[in-house]
Design a protein around this motif. Structure first.
Motif, PDB file in Angstrom:
ATOM      1  N   ILE A  16       0.851  -1.345  -0.009  1.00 48.66           N
ATOM      2  CA  ILE A  16      -0.149  -0.015   0.060  1.00 48.66           C
ATOM      3  C   ILE A  16       0.806   1.205  -0.279  1.00 48.66           C
ATOM      4  O   ILE A  16       0.456   2.180  -0.649  1.00 48.66           O
ATOM      5  CB  ILE A  16      -1.082  -0.105   1.086  1.00 48.66           C
ATOM      6  N   ARG A  17       2.153   1.228   0.625  1.00 54.47           N
ATOM      7  CA  ARG A  17       3.084   2.414   0.642  1.00 54.47           C
ATOM      8  C   ARG A  17       3.706   2.529  -0.870  1.00 54.47           C
ATOM      9  O   ARG A  17       3.562   3.618  -1.291  1.00 54.47           O
ATOM     10  CB  ARG A  17       4.252   1.978   1.324  1.00 54.47           C
ATOM     11  N   LYS A  18       3.818   1.302  -1.651  1.00 55.24           N
ATOM     12  CA  LYS A  18       4.295   1.430  -2.897  1.00 55.24           C
ATOM     13  C   LYS A  18       3.141   2.195  -3.836  1.00 55.24           C
ATOM     14  O   LYS A  18       3.287   3.101  -4.660  1.00 55.24           O
ATOM     15  CB  LYS A  18       4.438   0.010  -3.438  1.00 55.24           C
ATOM     16  N   TYR A  19       1.698   1.816  -3.558  1.00 59.16           N
ATOM     17  CA  TYR A  19       0.707   2.316  -4.410  1.00 59.16           C
ATOM     18  C   TYR A  19       0.513   3.660  -4.327  1.00 59.16           C
ATOM     19  O   TYR A  19       0.216   4.573  -5.118  1.00 59.16           O
ATOM     20  CB  TYR A  19      -0.500   1.357  -4.192  1.00 59.16           C
ATOM     21  N   ARG A  20       0.792   4.325  -2.896  1.00 61.84           N
ATOM     22  CA  ARG A  20       0.298   5.563  -2.504  1.00 61.84           C
ATOM     23  C   ARG A  20       1.594   6.461  -3.293  1.00 61.84           C
ATOM     24  O   ARG A  20       1.347   7.463  -3.670  1.00 61.84           O
ATOM     25  CB  ARG A  20       0.531   5.871  -0.976  1.00 61.84           C
ATOM     26  N   LYS A  21       2.780   5.787  -3.216  1.00 58.13           N
ATOM     27  CA  LYS A  21       3.988   6.784  -4.053  1.00 58.13           C
ATOM     28  C   LYS A  21       3.551   6.781  -5.532  1.00 58.13           C
ATOM     29  O   LYS A  21       3.928   7.748  -5.941  1.00 58.13           O
ATOM     30  CB  LYS A  21       5.363   5.947  -3.804  1.00 58.13           C
ATOM     31  N   GLU A  22       2.700   5.663  -6.012  1.00 55.52           N
ATOM     32  CA  GLU A  22       2.611   5.737  -7.471  1.00 55.52           C
ATOM     33  C   GLU A  22       1.237   6.749  -7.632  1.00 55.52           C
ATOM     34  O   GLU A  22       0.713   6.892  -8.770  1.00 55.52           O
ATOM     35  CB  GLU A  22       2.095   4.272  -7.839  1.00 55.52           C
ATOM     36  N   VAL A  23       0.755   7.277  -6.425  1.00 56.09           N
ATOM     37  CA  VAL A  23      -0.438   8.119  -6.647  1.00 56.09           C
ATOM     38  C   VAL A  23      -1.670   7.497  -7.291  1.00 56.09           C
ATOM     39  O   VAL A  23      -2.302   8.162  -7.955  1.00 56.09           O
ATOM     40  CB  VAL A  23      -0.146   9.402  -7.053  1.00 56.09           C
TER      41      VAL A  23
END
Length: 285
Positions: free
Chosen positions: A31-38
């Motif tokens: 979920i941190r990865k997807y947040r960084k991908e906006v």
């Protein structure tokens, strides 16, 4: 502090299962990865409300008067499915119907709503977070089990073009199935999401505090309790729409921020503090 050093024979203690700790680490990393991908993150869940839903406490006078009498039974039940994000409820996505929670919500019913209502209304490239309810986890390719008949095992092996002899015992057939099975279980929800450019992400088992829709449900049920006065299912159905409106986009943003605070950690690799999941699980219990 009152503790003694004991031998661990029959003493019970609470701790987080290792597999759930691994799920937590994996979930936080992803979920941190997807947040960084906006990427938009959408949370879904289901709940229910009985026709006799009412406040547990009321202001009464000294003689105990001032309230109204609630029916003795729970009454009939509404089942409610919805989803939301930091922008508020997902539009055109609510599903409210009458029935029993465990009998009416099944894999087929849920997948129909997931494909035709939810995925059609979420933003592009959304990450859809769902929990591990059995009807969320319908397998894309259901594998035969040890208790399956030889006929079922043979049909599965034939469909995968895997050679076997008709005289093979059941144990040998199952061994071939196990060797040919994928390393991880594939879900229909994930496949449906992938086809439309979305991602399905499962939250860790027994960690509903990571889903902000739980806070939204609390607000919805509070509204229903305060405004349900007839204890009729038809009237309760009409209240649900107003209950949704009582949860504003501003509230959703605060709910999502509250959950994100629980996910903030000090470690950069695992995405989780060393003791956080053990602590939180014991507090929940």
């Amino acid at each position: 502090m009152g503790f003694k050093f004991h031998k661990m024979d029959d003493i019970l203690f609470f701790h987080e299962r290792r597999d759930i700790i691994q799920q937590c680490h994996k979930y936080l990393r992803e979920i941190r990865k997807y947040r960084k991908e906006v990427r938009p993150i959408v949370y879904l869940d289901e709940t229910w409300a009985n026709s006799s839903i009412a406040p547990e406490r009321l202001w009464l006078d000294e003689e105990g008067k001032g309230g109204w009498k609630r029916p003795s039974g729970k009454g009939r039940r509404l089942i409610i499915l919805h989803a939301g994000s930091k922008n508020g409820w997902t539009p055109n996505c609510a599903l409210v119907f009458r029935g029993d929670y465990h009998d009416e919500i099944n894999g087929e019913h849920f997948l129909n709503w997931f494909e035709k209502k939810l995925l059609q209304n979420v933003p592009e490239r959304s990450v859809v977070v769902l929990d591990n309810a059995p009807y969320h986890n319908a397998a894309l390719d259901k594998l035969p089990t040890k208790s399956s008949t030889k006929t079922v095992m043979k049909e599965w092996l034939t469909s995968k073009i895997i050679a076997f002899e008709d005289t093979n015992p059941k144990a040998d057939l199952f061994a071939r199935i196990r060797d040919a099975a994928p390393n991880r279980k594939l879900f229909q929800t994930n496949d449906l999401a992938r086809r439309l450019g979305h991602v399905g992400l499962r939250s860790p088992v027994a960690h509903c505090e990571l889903n902000p829709i739980e806070l939204a449900w609390s607000k919805v049920k509070r509204y229903l309790k305060e405004h349900n006065q007839t204890f009729k299912l038809a009237d309760l159905e009409e209240l649900v729409s107003a209950a949704f409106q009582s949860v504003t986009p501003e509230m959703w943003r605060s709910y999502c921020k509250h959950v994100e605070k629980k996910k903030k950690i000090s470690g950069k690799k695992t995405g989780c503090r060393k003791t956080s999941w053990r602590d939180s699980s014991s507090q929940m219990r």
